[in-house]
Design a protein around this motif. Structure first.
Motif, PDB file in Angstrom:
ATOM      1  N   ARG A   2       0.976 -45.746 -32.175  1.00  0.00           N
ATOM      2  CA  ARG A   2      -0.357 -45.139 -32.292  1.00  0.00           C
ATOM      3  C   ARG A   2      -1.332 -46.155 -32.872  1.00  0.00           C
ATOM      4  O   ARG A   2      -1.534 -46.223 -34.078  1.00  0.00           O
ATOM      5  N   LYS A  34      -9.699 -43.016 -36.273  1.00  0.00           N
ATOM      6  CA  LYS A  34      -8.433 -43.431 -36.890  1.00  0.00           C
ATOM      7  C   LYS A  34      -7.439 -43.824 -35.810  1.00  0.00           C
ATOM      8  O   LYS A  34      -7.394 -43.218 -34.739  1.00  0.00           O
ATOM      9  N   MET A  35      -6.616 -44.838 -36.108  1.00  0.00           N
ATOM     10  CA  MET A  35      -5.582 -45.240 -35.156  1.00  0.00           C
ATOM     11  C   MET A  35      -4.522 -44.136 -35.119  1.00  0.00           C
ATOM     12  O   MET A  35      -3.653 -44.075 -35.980  1.00  0.00           O
ATOM     13  N   ASN A  36      -4.649 -43.277 -34.121  1.00  0.00           N
ATOM     14  CA  ASN A  36      -3.816 -42.085 -34.070  1.00  0.00           C
ATOM     15  C   ASN A  36      -3.338 -41.758 -32.657  1.00  0.00           C
ATOM     16  O   ASN A  36      -2.714 -40.737 -32.460  1.00  0.00           O
ATOM     17  N   ARG A  37      -3.667 -42.615 -31.678  1.00  0.00           N
ATOM     18  CA  ARG A  37      -3.300 -42.343 -30.286  1.00  0.00           C
ATOM     19  C   ARG A  37      -2.453 -43.479 -29.720  1.00  0.00           C
ATOM     20  O   ARG A  37      -2.670 -44.646 -30.035  1.00  0.00           O
ATOM     21  N   SER A  38      -1.542 -43.107 -28.839  1.00  0.00           N
ATOM     22  CA  SER A  38      -0.758 -44.108 -28.112  1.00  0.00           C
ATOM     23  C   SER A  38      -1.589 -44.632 -26.948  1.00  0.00           C
ATOM     24  O   SER A  38      -2.645 -44.075 -26.621  1.00  0.00           O
ATOM     25  N   GLU A  79     -11.946 -39.313 -34.669  1.00  0.00           N
ATOM     26  CA  GLU A  79     -12.449 -39.667 -35.990  1.00  0.00           C
ATOM     27  C   GLU A  79     -12.391 -41.174 -36.252  1.00  0.00           C
ATOM     28  O   GLU A  79     -12.668 -41.630 -37.358  1.00  0.00           O
ATOM     29  N   ASP A  89      -8.657 -42.159 -32.445  1.00  0.00           N
ATOM     30  CA  ASP A  89      -8.890 -40.762 -32.067  1.00  0.00           C
ATOM     31  C   ASP A  89     -10.372 -40.448 -32.239  1.00  0.00           C
ATOM     32  O   ASP A  89     -11.186 -41.360 -32.425  1.00  0.00           O
ATOM     33  N   GLU A 108      -2.066 -41.783 -24.497  1.00  0.00           N
ATOM     34  CA  GLU A 108      -3.043 -40.791 -24.944  1.00  0.00           C
ATOM     35  C   GLU A 108      -4.469 -41.333 -24.836  1.00  0.00           C
ATOM     36  O   GLU A 108      -5.404 -40.567 -24.615  1.00  0.00           O
TER      37      GLU A 108
END
Length: 150
Positions: free
Chosen positions: A53, A61-65, A59, A57, A68
Motif C-alpha cells: 500500500r 495517505k499511502m493506503n492503496r495498492s 486523504e 487514498d 486499487e
C-alpha cells in the motif's frame, strides 16, 4: 530475490530505441534473482508487491495498492541488485543467478504478479541492454528482499 519498487507518474523501458513497455501512474519494479532463489520466493515476493500500500487514498495517505490505485506495472530484470562491493571498487555479481535459472523465475514473477493484480505487466527484454526512464512519484522507492522477509 530482490525488488526495488518505484512509484511512478510515468515510466518506460526500451531496447534498440524501441519501447517495449510504457505506463503512466504505477510501479516500475527492478527485479534481481539470486543464486538459490526458488518458486517460493516468487510467490512470496509477488504477493507482497501486489498488496503493498504505497499509493494515496482520498486523504492523501499511502493506503492503496497499485491495483486499487488503477496503476500500471513494468518489471525489468536487473542482476546488478545482487552486486557485492565488499572487496575493492569493482562489484562482483557472483551472487546473481545464472540466466538459465533467473530468466524462468523472472517470467514466473511477472506472470504471478499479473494474476495477483489482474493487471498486465510490461517487461523489458531479459538480458538486453535496456534504457529505463521514469518520473518517480514522491519519490517513493521501496526495497524488498525475499531472504529478509520484514
Amino acid at each position: 530475490m530482490r525488488a526495488i519498487l518505484q512509484r511512478t507518474l510515468e515510466a518506460s523501458v526500451s531496447v534498440n530505441n524501441q519501447t517495449t513497455a510504457a505506463i503512466k501512474s504505477g510501479l516500475l519494479i527492478l527485479l534481481g534473482v539470486e543464486d538459490g532463489d526458488v518458486a517460493e520466493d516468487v510467490e512470496w515476493l509477488s504477493g507482497k508487491v501486489a498488496r503493498m500500500r504505497i499509493f494515496a487514498d482520498e486523504e492523501g495517505k499511502m493506503n492503496r495498492s497499485v491495483t486499487e490505485a488503477g496503476g500500471g506495472i513494468i518489471v525489468v530484470s536487473q542482476f546488478t541488485l545482487h552486486a557485492s562491493t565488499k572487496k575493492g571498487n569493482r562489484p562482483s555479481f557472483l551472487r546473481s543467478a545464472a540466466p538459465a535459472v533467473s530468466e524462468p523465475l523472472y517470467e514466473r514473477f511477472c506472470a504471478t504478479l499479473e494474476t495477483e493484480t489482474g493487471t498486465p505487466v510490461g517487461r523489458g527484454i531479459f538480458g538486453a541492454d535496456m534504457k529505463v526512464a521514469l518520473v518517480n512519484d514522491g519519490p517513493v522507492t521501496i526495497f524488498i528482499d525475499s531472504r529478509n522477509r520484514e
